[in-house]
Design an enzyme around this catalytic site. Structure first.
Site, PDB file in Angstrom:
ATOM      1  N   SER A 163      -0.372   5.719  -2.516  1.00 47.09           N
ATOM      2  CA  SER A 163      -0.386   5.009  -3.794  1.00 47.09           C
ATOM      3  C   SER A 163      -1.001   3.625  -3.681  1.00 47.09           C
ATOM      4  O   SER A 163      -1.016   2.869  -4.657  1.00 47.09           O
ATOM      5  CB  SER A 163       1.038   4.892  -4.354  1.00 47.09           C
ATOM      6  OG  SER A 163       1.866   4.142  -3.476  1.00 47.09           O
TER       7      SER A 163
ATOM      8  N   HIS B 122       3.926   4.553  -8.441  1.00 48.03           N
ATOM      9  CA  HIS B 122       4.166   4.751  -7.005  1.00 48.03           C
ATOM     10  C   HIS B 122       5.053   5.960  -6.761  1.00 48.03           C
ATOM     11  O   HIS B 122       4.766   6.806  -5.902  1.00 48.03           O
ATOM     12  CB  HIS B 122       4.824   3.517  -6.388  1.00 48.03           C
ATOM     13  CG  HIS B 122       5.392   3.770  -5.023  1.00 48.03           C
ATOM     14  ND1 HIS B 122       4.628   3.756  -3.880  1.00 48.03           N
ATOM     15  CD2 HIS B 122       6.664   4.076  -4.620  1.00 48.03           C
ATOM     16  CE1 HIS B 122       5.389   4.046  -2.832  1.00 48.03           C
ATOM     17  NE2 HIS B 122       6.624   4.243  -3.257  1.00 48.03           N
TER      18      HIS B 122
ATOM     19  N   GLU C  24       7.179   7.042   3.671  1.00 51.07           N
ATOM     20  CA  GLU C  24       6.368   5.998   3.051  1.00 51.07           C
ATOM     21  C   GLU C  24       5.024   5.786   3.751  1.00 51.07           C
ATOM     22  O   GLU C  24       4.001   5.619   3.093  1.00 51.07           O
ATOM     23  CB  GLU C  24       7.135   4.670   3.011  1.00 51.07           C
ATOM     24  CG  GLU C  24       8.305   4.649   2.046  1.00 51.07           C
ATOM     25  CD  GLU C  24       7.886   4.638   0.578  1.00 51.07           C
ATOM     26  OE1 GLU C  24       6.673   4.603   0.280  1.00 51.07           O
ATOM     27  OE2 GLU C  24       8.790   4.678  -0.284  1.00 51.07           O
TER      28      GLU C  24
ATOM     29  N   HIS D  86       5.155  10.049  -4.188  1.00 45.57           N
ATOM     30  CA  HIS D  86       6.235  10.853  -3.626  1.00 45.57           C
ATOM     31  C   HIS D  86       6.319  12.290  -4.129  1.00 45.57           C
ATOM     32  O   HIS D  86       6.599  13.203  -3.348  1.00 45.57           O
ATOM     33  CB  HIS D  86       7.582  10.174  -3.913  1.00 45.57           C
ATOM     34  CG  HIS D  86       7.861   8.986  -3.074  1.00 45.57           C
ATOM     35  ND1 HIS D  86       8.226   9.072  -1.750  1.00 45.57           N
ATOM     36  CD2 HIS D  86       7.841   7.650  -3.373  1.00 45.57           C
ATOM     37  CE1 HIS D  86       8.421   7.855  -1.260  1.00 45.57           C
ATOM     38  NE2 HIS D  86       8.193   6.973  -2.217  1.00 45.57           N
TER      39      HIS D  86
END
Length: 294
Positions: A210, A145, A191, A150
């Protein structure tokens, strides 16, 4: 990567791991004062590398038409998908591009530690990877993730500057008892953010990019609300942690995001506290909505 400070071990003496050893999942005793620890790449098993490969290939196959171009162009910087990247090698590439680097952490870390790392252009990446039975869903962020979701956009100069500014703002928010409000900004941008493009809505948030299911849901489903980015509206809006988002906020560009979040938030926090909170999924009268793009 944020955690309430009560959720992690504190006041524990650091533990030194030998060559080829990697701290177990969530072992905060391995962390240094800033919560960074060693990745110990050689300790990953062949099965863990293969799990990372399968996760990577599943998500990469879905990006076209759903992820923003900036992410698609940057994800190649993660290197060959057949193994978990070495953080030191990835950091060398990232520093040349935007002066950022990645550092290993045991898992979720306290707010101030998280903000402090971001303010120094250091992105905390969880060292451990989920178990095979968690392939579809893992409760805490793992190395896949954090890396896949990110890190690619940290190669984008504007987004990289936004992340540093967010970290600096977080340190101030912690002194103003406003971390909950700032956490909502992180949630709905970093996010679960969407961006409007000439070809329709695209995802840029790591939690979306993700996730096998939420990537298509966020862009294509008629169910969620897609609301134009508004800083105070975001800080007032609750979010869901155990299901797909009921509301997504849409930016017009990363420049808009950076400019909207660069002023001093102190008066904004005061204003937001005087207004009622908004439930996830609620639509307010007169606000701009975006239709699904599939």
């Amino acid at each position: 990567m944020l955690a309430n400070e009560k959720a992690v071990n504190q006041g524990v003496a650091p533990v030194t791991y030998g060559q080829g050893e990697r701290p177990p999942r969530g072992d905060y005793a391995s962390a240094r004062a800033d919560y960074a620890c060693d990745q110990n790449w050689s300790a990953y098993t062949a099965q863990e590398h293969d799990l990372y490969r399968r996760l990577y290939e599943r998500q990469a196959s879905q990006l076209e038409g759903l992820a923003c171009d900036e992410f698609i162009e940057a994800v190649q910087h993660l290197g060959a998908p057949h193994q978990i990247p070495r953080f030191d090698e990835l950091s060398e590439t990232l520093r040349r591009a935007t002066r950022w680097e990645v550092v290993a952490v045991p898992g979720l870390i306290p707010e101030e530690a998280f903000f402090a790392l971001l303010a120094k252009r250091k992105f905390p990446v969880t060292g451990w990877i989920r178990k095979p039975e968690e392939f579809e869903y893992v409760v805490e962020p793992d190395v896949f993730h954090d890396l896949f979701g990110h890190v690619p956009l940290l190669f984008n100069p504007m987004f990289a500057d936004y992340m540093q500014a967010y970290g600096a703002g977080g340190l101030k928010a912690s002194r103003l008892d406003a971390c909950e409000l700032l956490a909502r900004l992180y949630w709905y941008t970093v996010e679960f953010g969407l961006i409007d493009t000439p070809r329709g809505l695209r995802a840029y948030g790591a939690g979306i990019l993700s996730s096998a299911g939420e990537l298509r849901h966020s862009v294509c489903s008629p169910q969620p609300s897609r609301v134009a980015f508004d800083l105070q509206r975001i800080m007032r809006t609750r979010y869901k942690i155990d299901s797909y988002q009921a509301t997504y906020f849409v930016i017009e560009s990363f420049q808009q995001l950076f400019e909207a979040t660069s002023p001093d938030f102190t008066p904004i926090y005061r204003s937001v506290r005087e207004l009622p909170q908004i439930d996830a999924g609620a639509v307010l009268p007169g606000e701009r909505q975006y239709a699904a793009s599939c």
